[in-house]
Design a protein around this motif. Structure first.
Motif, PDB file in Angstrom:
ATOM      1  N   LYS B  48     -58.744  70.961  82.530  1.00 49.38           N
ATOM      2  CA  LYS B  48     -57.478  70.967  81.794  1.00 49.38           C
ATOM      3  C   LYS B  48     -57.407  72.158  80.842  1.00 49.38           C
ATOM      4  O   LYS B  48     -56.429  72.913  80.822  1.00 49.38           O
ATOM      5  CB  LYS B  48     -57.349  69.651  81.010  1.00 49.38           C
ATOM      6  N   VAL B  49     -58.478  72.343  80.068  1.00 54.04           N
ATOM      7  CA  VAL B  49     -58.527  73.425  79.087  1.00 54.04           C
ATOM      8  C   VAL B  49     -58.366  74.783  79.779  1.00 54.04           C
ATOM      9  O   VAL B  49     -57.581  75.632  79.367  1.00 54.04           O
ATOM     10  CB  VAL B  49     -59.876  73.370  78.318  1.00 54.04           C
ATOM     11  N   TRP B  50     -59.104  74.948  80.853  1.00 49.99           N
ATOM     12  CA  TRP B  50     -59.089  76.214  81.600  1.00 49.99           C
ATOM     13  C   TRP B  50     -57.693  76.491  82.155  1.00 49.99           C
ATOM     14  O   TRP B  50     -57.145  77.588  82.012  1.00 49.99           O
ATOM     15  CB  TRP B  50     -60.140  76.143  82.696  1.00 49.99           C
ATOM     16  N   PHE B  51     -57.093  75.471  82.769  1.00 49.51           N
ATOM     17  CA  PHE B  51     -55.739  75.634  83.305  1.00 49.51           C
ATOM     18  C   PHE B  51     -54.757  76.020  82.189  1.00 49.51           C
ATOM     19  O   PHE B  51     -53.991  76.968  82.327  1.00 49.51           O
ATOM     20  CB  PHE B  51     -55.268  74.348  83.986  1.00 49.51           C
ATOM     21  N   GLU B  52     -54.797  75.305  81.096  1.00 53.24           N
ATOM     22  CA  GLU B  52     -53.799  75.532  80.035  1.00 53.24           C
ATOM     23  C   GLU B  52     -53.935  76.925  79.408  1.00 53.24           C
ATOM     24  O   GLU B  52     -52.936  77.595  79.128  1.00 53.24           O
ATOM     25  CB  GLU B  52     -53.896  74.435  78.977  1.00 53.24           C
ATOM     26  N   ARG B  53     -55.162  77.347  79.224  1.00 53.57           N
ATOM     27  CA  ARG B  53     -55.364  78.681  78.641  1.00 53.57           C
ATOM     28  C   ARG B  53     -54.864  79.775  79.580  1.00 53.57           C
ATOM     29  O   ARG B  53     -54.229  80.743  79.158  1.00 53.57           O
ATOM     30  CB  ARG B  53     -56.846  78.895  78.320  1.00 53.57           C
ATOM     31  N   MET B  54     -55.175  79.617  80.855  1.00 46.37           N
ATOM     32  CA  MET B  54     -54.730  80.631  81.823  1.00 46.37           C
ATOM     33  C   MET B  54     -53.205  80.587  81.962  1.00 46.37           C
ATOM     34  O   MET B  54     -52.541  81.630  82.041  1.00 46.37           O
ATOM     35  CB  MET B  54     -55.404  80.380  83.181  1.00 46.37           C
ATOM     36  N   ARG B  55     -52.634  79.403  82.017  1.00 42.81           N
ATOM     37  CA  ARG B  55     -51.184  79.249  82.104  1.00 42.81           C
ATOM     38  C   ARG B  55     -50.498  79.948  80.926  1.00 42.81           C
ATOM     39  O   ARG B  55     -49.530  80.682  81.095  1.00 42.81           O
ATOM     40  CB  ARG B  55     -50.832  77.763  82.085  1.00 42.81           C
ATOM     41  N   ASP B  56     -51.040  79.730  79.715  1.00 42.06           N
ATOM     42  CA  ASP B  56     -50.392  80.296  78.533  1.00 42.06           C
ATOM     43  C   ASP B  56     -50.438  81.822  78.524  1.00 42.06           C
ATOM     44  O   ASP B  56     -49.618  82.476  77.884  1.00 42.06           O
ATOM     45  CB  ASP B  56     -51.032  79.724  77.257  1.00 42.06           C
ATOM     46  N   LYS B  57     -51.401  82.384  79.249  1.00 40.20           N
ATOM     47  CA  LYS B  57     -51.470  83.850  79.344  1.00 40.20           C
ATOM     48  C   LYS B  57     -50.643  84.389  80.526  1.00 40.20           C
ATOM     49  O   LYS B  57     -50.545  85.595  80.714  1.00 40.20           O
ATOM     50  CB  LYS B  57     -52.929  84.283  79.554  1.00 40.20           C
ATOM     51  N   GLY B  58     -50.099  83.467  81.315  1.00 39.93           N
ATOM     52  CA  GLY B  58     -49.379  83.896  82.521  1.00 39.93           C
ATOM     53  C   GLY B  58     -50.332  84.253  83.652  1.00 39.93           C
ATOM     54  O   GLY B  58     -49.937  84.862  84.642  1.00 39.93           O
ATOM     55  N   TRP B  59     -51.584  83.859  83.530  1.00 36.87           N
ATOM     56  CA  TRP B  59     -52.596  84.284  84.506  1.00 36.87           C
ATOM     57  C   TRP B  59     -52.825  83.290  85.641  1.00 36.87           C
ATOM     58  O   TRP B  59     -53.766  83.429  86.397  1.00 36.87           O
ATOM     59  CB  TRP B  59     -53.909  84.619  83.784  1.00 36.87           C
ATOM     60  N   THR B  60     -51.961  82.261  85.731  1.00 39.44           N
ATOM     61  CA  THR B  60     -51.977  81.521  86.996  1.00 39.44           C
ATOM     62  C   THR B  60     -51.339  82.392  88.074  1.00 39.44           C
ATOM     63  O   THR B  60     -51.636  82.260  89.248  1.00 39.44           O
ATOM     64  CB  THR B  60     -51.172  80.208  86.879  1.00 39.44           C
ATOM     65  N   VAL B  61     -50.428  83.271  87.651  1.00 38.70           N
ATOM     66  CA  VAL B  61     -49.785  84.238  88.561  1.00 38.70           C
ATOM     67  C   VAL B  61     -49.780  85.596  87.863  1.00 38.70           C
ATOM     68  O   VAL B  61     -48.738  86.067  87.411  1.00 38.70           O
ATOM     69  CB  VAL B  61     -48.354  83.808  88.952  1.00 38.70           C
ATOM     70  N   PRO B  62     -50.950  86.237  87.807  1.00 35.44           N
ATOM     71  CA  PRO B  62     -51.108  87.421  86.952  1.00 35.44           C
ATOM     72  C   PRO B  62     -50.155  88.565  87.275  1.00 35.44           C
ATOM     73  O   PRO B  62     -49.772  89.322  86.388  1.00 35.44           O
ATOM     74  CB  PRO B  62     -52.549  87.856  87.204  1.00 35.44           C
ATOM     75  N   ASP B  63     -49.771  88.684  88.555  1.00 29.73           N
ATOM     76  CA  ASP B  63     -48.964  89.854  88.933  1.00 29.73           C
ATOM     77  C   ASP B  63     -47.470  89.547  89.010  1.00 29.73           C
ATOM     78  O   ASP B  63     -46.693  90.409  89.388  1.00 29.73           O
ATOM     79  CB  ASP B  63     -49.462  90.435  90.269  1.00 29.73           C
ATOM     80  N   TRP B  64     -47.052  88.319  88.645  1.00 37.32           N
ATOM     81  CA  TRP B  64     -45.616  88.050  88.617  1.00 37.32           C
ATOM     82  C   TRP B  64     -45.019  88.592  87.312  1.00 37.32           C
ATOM     83  O   TRP B  64     -45.716  88.678  86.291  1.00 37.32           O
ATOM     84  CB  TRP B  64     -45.341  86.549  88.682  1.00 37.32           C
ATOM     85  N   PRO B  65     -43.718  88.887  87.324  1.00 37.32           N
ATOM     86  CA  PRO B  65     -43.070  89.355  86.082  1.00 37.32           C
ATOM     87  C   PRO B  65     -43.159  88.291  84.982  1.00 37.32           C
ATOM     88  O   PRO B  65     -43.113  87.090  85.277  1.00 37.32           O
ATOM     89  CB  PRO B  65     -41.606  89.560  86.505  1.00 37.32           C
ATOM     90  N   THR B  66     -43.256  88.740  83.751  1.00 34.55           N
ATOM     91  CA  THR B  66     -43.409  87.798  82.632  1.00 34.55           C
ATOM     92  C   THR B  66     -42.186  86.886  82.506  1.00 34.55           C
ATOM     93  O   THR B  66     -42.312  85.737  82.100  1.00 34.55           O
ATOM     94  CB  THR B  66     -43.619  88.556  81.304  1.00 34.55           C
ATOM     95  N   GLN B  67     -40.989  87.383  82.870  1.00 34.27           N
ATOM     96  CA  GLN B  67     -39.781  86.556  82.734  1.00 34.27           C
ATOM     97  C   GLN B  67     -39.845  85.296  83.600  1.00 34.27           C
ATOM     98  O   GLN B  67     -39.145  84.329  83.358  1.00 34.27           O
ATOM     99  CB  GLN B  67     -38.530  87.369  83.068  1.00 34.27           C
ATOM    100  N   TYR B  68     -40.695  85.306  84.645  1.00 35.78           N
ATOM    101  CA  TYR B  68     -40.838  84.131  85.510  1.00 35.78           C
ATOM    102  C   TYR B  68     -42.163  83.404  85.246  1.00 35.78           C
ATOM    103  O   TYR B  68     -42.658  82.669  86.097  1.00 35.78           O
ATOM    104  CB  TYR B  68     -40.747  84.530  86.984  1.00 35.78           C
ATOM    105  N   GLY B  69     -42.746  83.654  84.093  1.00 39.23           N
ATOM    106  CA  GLY B  69     -43.976  82.936  83.746  1.00 39.23           C
ATOM    107  C   GLY B  69     -45.246  83.626  84.198  1.00 39.23           C
ATOM    108  O   GLY B  69     -46.334  83.074  84.096  1.00 39.23           O
ATOM    109  N   GLY B  70     -45.099  84.860  84.711  1.00 40.83           N
ATOM    110  CA  GLY B  70     -46.274  85.579  85.185  1.00 40.83           C
ATOM    111  C   GLY B  70     -46.946  86.388  84.086  1.00 40.83           C
ATOM    112  O   GLY B  70     -46.513  86.352  82.927  1.00 40.83           O
ATOM    113  N   GLY B  71     -47.998  87.110  84.479  1.00 41.12           N
ATOM    114  CA  GLY B  71     -48.738  87.903  83.519  1.00 41.12           C
ATOM    115  C   GLY B  71     -48.257  89.347  83.429  1.00 41.12           C
ATOM    116  O   GLY B  71     -48.703  90.097  82.567  1.00 41.12           O
ATOM    117  N   GLY B  72     -47.387  89.747  84.339  1.00 39.91           N
ATOM    118  CA  GLY B  72     -46.838  91.089  84.323  1.00 39.91           C
ATOM    119  C   GLY B  72     -47.867  92.191  84.548  1.00 39.91           C
ATOM    120  O   GLY B  72     -47.648  93.334  84.153  1.00 39.91           O
ATOM    121  N   LEU B  73     -49.003  91.858  85.200  1.00 38.89           N
ATOM    122  CA  LEU B  73     -50.032  92.884  85.410  1.00 38.89           C
ATOM    123  C   LEU B  73     -49.659  93.779  86.593  1.00 38.89           C
ATOM    124  O   LEU B  73     -49.066  93.306  87.573  1.00 38.89           O
ATOM    125  CB  LEU B  73     -51.385  92.235  85.709  1.00 38.89           C
TER     126      LEU B  73
END
Lengths: 379, 394
Positions: B48-73
Motif C-alpha cells: 500500500k505504502v509503495w503504491f501510494e508513494r509512486m502514485r503521488d509522484k505520477g510514477w505509476t505511469v512515469p512517461d504520461w503527461p502530468t495533466q493525466y496523472g503521469g510523471g511527465g518524464l
C-alpha cells in the motif's frame, strides 16, 4: 548510451558499405581464390582502406590514426562480413592496433602505430595452438636467455600470418598451462631465425598460417606489456577481436538472410513462389527475429568494450555466443532454402556458410563463450 | 554533471528512501501484483505504502503527461527510472491493463474528454480494466468477431460474448471490440468502445485452466446499453485502435520473462541440485541449458533496450513488437521448463504448503499460454513474414 548508431557512425557505415560493396564484393574473394593468389587479399584495396582511415581506425590521432572506437570497427567489420572481403582489417587494424595501444611502450607505439595507420605494415596475432581456442592453456614457451627470451612452440590459425610484417605472439613465460598468470606477449619479426610459416588454405579461402617457433631469440624490448602479466592484456585484446568478429558474423548472417529472402521471392516451384509457403515464411521470420536480437547484442558488446565497462567480458560472451548460433542457423537455412542451387559453387550462399564456420571457431565458439558466462555467474 | 545525472542521483535517493524493503523482493505469485480498482485490496501494508508513494509522484505511469496523472518524464528519464528500479529489484507499484494497453491507445486515439475522464483514474489505480477482444470463434482470426453493437438513439445496444477476458470478474470497465457494420469488409465494420462492467446485461464466468487457476473469463453481453460517445476513435475504424493497442500488449507479453523478478536460474538450480567438487551445478547438461538460456535472455534484453532507443529515434518498424512477442514468449516457456527440471520431484507437488500450493508447476503451466495469447507465435511469424519481410501471399 543509446543502442542505435550515431549519425557519424551511420555515415561511416554508409561509406564503408559503398567502398567495400563496390571494390570488394563476393566476386573479389572468388577471383583471389580461383587464382590461388599468394597474398590472398588486394594490397591496392588495403591502400584504399588506409586512405579512408580504416587501417588506422583504432590508432590514436597522435600516431596518424582516426582515433575511433570499437563500435566504428564493428560497423566496418559488418560490411566486411556482408561481402566476405579478404583484408587485414581484423588482424592489423583491430587486433594488432589495440594490442599496441593498450600494451605498447612509447617507443613501440611510435614505431608501429603510424605504419599500421598508413597501411604499410601488416601484423598478426598468434594465440591459438590446439584445435580449439583456449588462451589460458598456451604452451608455447618463452625461456629466459641472456638479455631476452627464446620462444619454442607452434601456433595455428594465425590470421594473415602468412604475409605479416610483425607477429604478436602469446607465450608462456612461467607457470603451468591453465594458469592465468605467466603469459607474456612478444613482438616478433617473422623473418627472425627459427620462425617457420606455413600458409594454410582454409575452407573459406581466407588467410591464415600455422607458425612454428624453434628457439626464436627475442630481446627484452620486444616484450609487449609486462613479463608474466600478459594474460590480462591478451584477454582485453581478444575481447576487442571477439566483438569485432561477432560484428563480422552479423554481416555474414544478415547478408545470407537477405539473399535467402530474395530467393524466396523469385524462385517458383509447384507453380508458386516458394516464399508463399508458410513453412518457409515461418522459418524466415524466426531467422529475422534471431538476427535482430544478435544485432542488438553485438552493438551492446562493442559499446561495452569502448566504455571499458566492468561488464564488457559478459557482453562480449553473449554477443560471440549468440553470433555463433545465429550465424550458423542463417547460413544453414540459406543453403537449405536455396535447395540444390545452394549446393553449387556457382551460388554465393555456400561461401557464407564456409566463412561462418571459420568465424565460429575464431576466438572461441558458442560453447566456449556460453561456458565463460556460466563461469562468470558462478554456477 | 548533466541534468540526467542529477535526475539519476535524485531518483536513486528517492527510491532508496521510499521503496519498502518488502517491495524489493521477487514476486511469488499473483497476490504480489497490486491491480487497483474499485474493490482493490492490498496484500500488505508495504504494498500500500509503495503504491501510494509512486502514485503521488505520477510514477505509476512515469512517461504520461502530468495533466493525466503521469510523471511527465521524457524517454531518457524514463529509462533512468526503470534502470534504478531494476537495480534495487523494486516491484512495479501497480499492475494494470489500463496502463499497459488502454492508456497508450487513449493517448493516441481518444478525444480530450475521454482522456480527461479515464487516464487519471488509470494512473491512480482507481479503475481496473479488462480487454474484450477474443470471441469463441474469433481467436487468432480476431477480425471475424461477431459481437454486435446496434445504434439506438444516442446509444448502442450490444449483444454477444467474449472469451479469454483476463480478470473480467474483477474488472470495473472493459475496452471492447464490437461489430458496428456487419455489411462492411471484416476489418472495416469494427468499433472500439468502453463501458462499465456493472452495466445491466453484463455477466462473467471464470474459465478453469490447466494451471488450476482462472485468470480468464467468458463474458456475456445481453442488450447492454452504451452511449455512442464511448467509442474511441471513429466508428467502424476500431481496427486501427485495436492494432495499435496489440503492439503494446505484445511488447508487454514479450517482457514477461524478465519482469517476473525471478532469481537467476543457475542459483535456483544450485539450491535444489547442489554442486560438484569444483562448485559447478551438479548436472552438466542442465548447467549447459541454463547457460544457453542466459545467453539468449541477455541478448533479448539488449534487443528490448534497442527497441526503445529505436522508437525514440523514430526508426522502429511498427511490426517489430510481433518479433519480440514471439521470441520473448518462447524464451519464457523455456525458462519455466528449466525451472521444472531444476525442481525435479519437488516442483511436481500440487497441493502442499512446502510447494506454496504448486506455485512452480502452476507458473509453468501458465506460461504455455504465452505463445497463444495476444496472437499465437504462428500469427506473430506470419506478421513478420508479411509486414517486415514482404513475402508473397503471406
Amino acid at each position: 548510451m543509446a543502442l542505435v548508431l550515431t549519425e557519424e557512425q551511420t555515415m561511416l557505415r554508409d561509406s564503408a558499405r559503398g567502398l567495400i560493396g563496390d571494390k570488394a564484393p563476393v566476386a573479389h574473394l572468388r577471383k583471389l581464390r580461383d587464382e590461388r593468389d599468394a597474398t590472398g587479399f588486394s594490397r591496392d584495396l588495403w591502400k584504399s582502406f588506409a586512405e579512408m582511415g580504416l587501417a588506422g581506425l583504432l590508432v590514436p590521432e597522435e600516431f596518424g590514426g582516426s582515433g575511433l572506437g570499437c563500435v566504428e570497427a564493428g560497423v566496418v567489420m559488418e560490411e566486411i562480413g556482408r561481402n566476405l572481403t579478404p583484408s587485414p582489417l581484423l588482424s592489423t587494424a583491430i587486433l594488432a592496433a589495440s594490442a599496441l595501444v593498450r600494451g605498447g611502450s612509447d617507443a613501440q607505439k611510435k614505431n608501429y602505430l603510424p605504419k599500421i595507420a598508413d597501411g604499410s605494415l601488416i601484423a598478426a596475432l598468434a594465440v591459438d595452438e590446439g584445435a580449439k581456442h583456449r588462451p589460458s592453456r598456451i604452451t608455447l614457451s618463452a625461456t629466459r636467455a641472456g638479455n631476452g627470451f627464446k620462444l619454442k612452440g607452434d601456433k595455428a590459425l594465425v590470421v594473415d600470418g602468412h604475409v605479416a610484417d610483425l607477429l604478436i605472439v602469446a607465450a608462456r613465460s612461467s607457470g603451468q598451462p591453465g594458469d592465468v598468470d605467466g603469459l607474456t606477449l612478444f613482438l616478433v619479426d617473422p623473418k627472425a631465425k627459427g620462425v617457420a610459416i606455413e600458409r594454410t588454405v582454409m575452407v573459406d579461402a581466407h588467410n591464415a598460417a600455422r607458425i612454428g617457433f624453434d628457439d626464436v631469440e627475442v630481446n627484452a624490448d620486444q616484450v609487449l606489456g609486462e613479463v608474466d602479466r600478459g594474460g590480462a592484456l591478451l584477454e582485453a585484446v581478444l575481447n576487442v577481436g571477439r566483438a569485432a568478429v561477432a560484428a563480422e558474423m552479423l554481416g555474414v548472417a544478415d547478408e545470407a538472410f537477405g539473399r535467402t529472402v530474395s530467393y524466396l521471392k523469385e524462385r517458383k516451384q509447384f507453380g508458386r513462389l516458394i516464399g508463399e509457403f508458410q513453412a518457409l515464411q515461418h522459418r524466415a521470420a524466426h531467422l529475422y527475429t534471431e538476427i535482430e536480437i544478435l544485432r542488438a547484442a553485438v552493438l551492446k558488446a562493442l559499446q561495452a568494450v569502448d566504455a571499458d565497462a566492468a561488464q564488457a567480458r559478459l557482453a562480449v560472451a553473449v554477443a560471440k555466443a549468440k553470433a555463433g548460433t545465429v550465424t550458423t542457423l542463417a547460413v544453414q537455412e540459406g543453403v537449405q532454402m536455396h535447395g540444390g542451387m545452394g549446393m553449387t559453387d556457382q551460388f554465393d550462399i555456400g561461401l557464407f556458410m564456409k566463412r561462418g564456420r571459420v568465424l565460429q571457431e575464431l576466438f572461441g565458439d558458442s560453447a566456449y563463450h556460453t561456458e565463460a558466462l556460466a563461469e562468470w555467474k558462478k554456477y | 554533471m548533466t541534468d540526467l545525472d542529477t535526475f539519476r542521483a535524485e531518483t536513486r535517493a528517492w527510491l532508496e528512501a521510499n521503496c519498502p524493503a518488502e517491495m524489493r523482493t521477487p514476486m511469488q505469485g499473483d497476490e504480489d501484483n497490486f491491480w487497483g480498482g474499485r474493490n482493490a485490496k492490498f496484500a500488505s501494508e508495504a504494498q500500500k505504502v509503495w503504491f501510494e508513494r509512486m502514485r503521488d509522484k505520477g510514477w505509476t505511469v512515469p512517461d504520461w503527461p502530468t495533466q493525466y496523472g503521469g510523471g511527465g518524464l521524457d524517454g531518457a528519464q524514463h529509462k533512468v527510472l526503470r534502470e534504478e528500479m531494476a537495480a534495487i529489484g523494486a516491484r512495479p507499484p501497480l499492475s494494470s491493463f489500463g496502463i499497459w494497453m488502454l492508456g497508450p491507445a487513449l493517448l493516441k486515439y481518444g478525444n480530450e474528454q475521454q482522456k480527461a475522464e479515464h487516464l487519471p483514474k488509470i494512473a491512480r489505480g482507481e479503475i481496473r480494466w479488462c480487454q474484450g477482444y477474443s470471441e469463441p470463434n474469433a481467436g487468432s482470426d480476431l477480425a471475424s468477431l461477431q459481437t454486435r453493437a446496434v445504434p439506438d438513439g444516442d446509444d448502442f445496444i450490444i449483444n454477444g460474448s467474449k472469451i479469454w477476458t483476463s480478470y473480467a470478474n474483477y474488472a470495473d470497465w472493459i475496452f471492447c471490440l464490437v461489430r458496428t457494420d456487419p455489411a462492411a469488409k471484416k476489418h472495416d465494420g469494427i468499433s472500439f468502445i468502453l463501458f462499465d462492467m456493472t452495466s445491466p446485461g453484463v455477466t462473467t464466468k471464470p474459465i478453469l485452466l490447466i494451471s488450476g487457476k482462472s485468470p480468464f473469463c467468458e463474458t456475456f453481453f445481453d442488450n447492454v446499453r452504451v452511449p455512442q460517445s464511448h467509442v474511441v476513435g471513429t466508428i467502424n475504424r476500431g481496427w486501427d485502435v485495436a492494432k495499435y493497442l496489440l503492439q503494446h500488449e505484445r511488447a508487454m507479453i514479450s517482457g514477461m520473462g524478465g519482469r517476473d523478478g525471478g532469481r537467476p536460474l543457475g542459483q535456483v538450480a544450485a539450491d535444489s541440485l547442489g554442486t560438484d567438487a569444483q562448485g559447478r551445478l551438479d548436472d552438466p547438461i542442465l548447467r549447459g541449458q541454463i547457460a544457453t538460456f542466459d545467453v539468449d535472455e541477455a541478448a533479448l534484453a539488449c534487443a528490448a533496450e534497442r527497441a526503445v532507443d529505436l522508437a525514440k529515434a523514430g526508426q522502429l518498424h511498427p511490426a517489430f513488437s510481433s518479433a519480440m512477442k514471439y521470441y520473448g514468449t518462447e524464451l519464457n516457456k523455456r525458462r519455466h521448463e528449466i525451472l521444472m527440471s531444476a525442481g525435479g520431484i519437488d516442483a511436481l507437488e500440487w497441493e502442499s504448503v512446502r510447494s506454496h500450493d504448486g506455485a512452480r508447476a502452476r507458473a509453468w503451466l501458465r506460461t504455455k499460454a504465452n505463445s497463444i495469447e495476444g496472437g499465437t507465435s504462428e500469427v506473430m511469424l506470419g506478421i513478420v513474414a508479411k509486414r517486415i519481410l514482404d513475402l508473397p501471399g503471406a
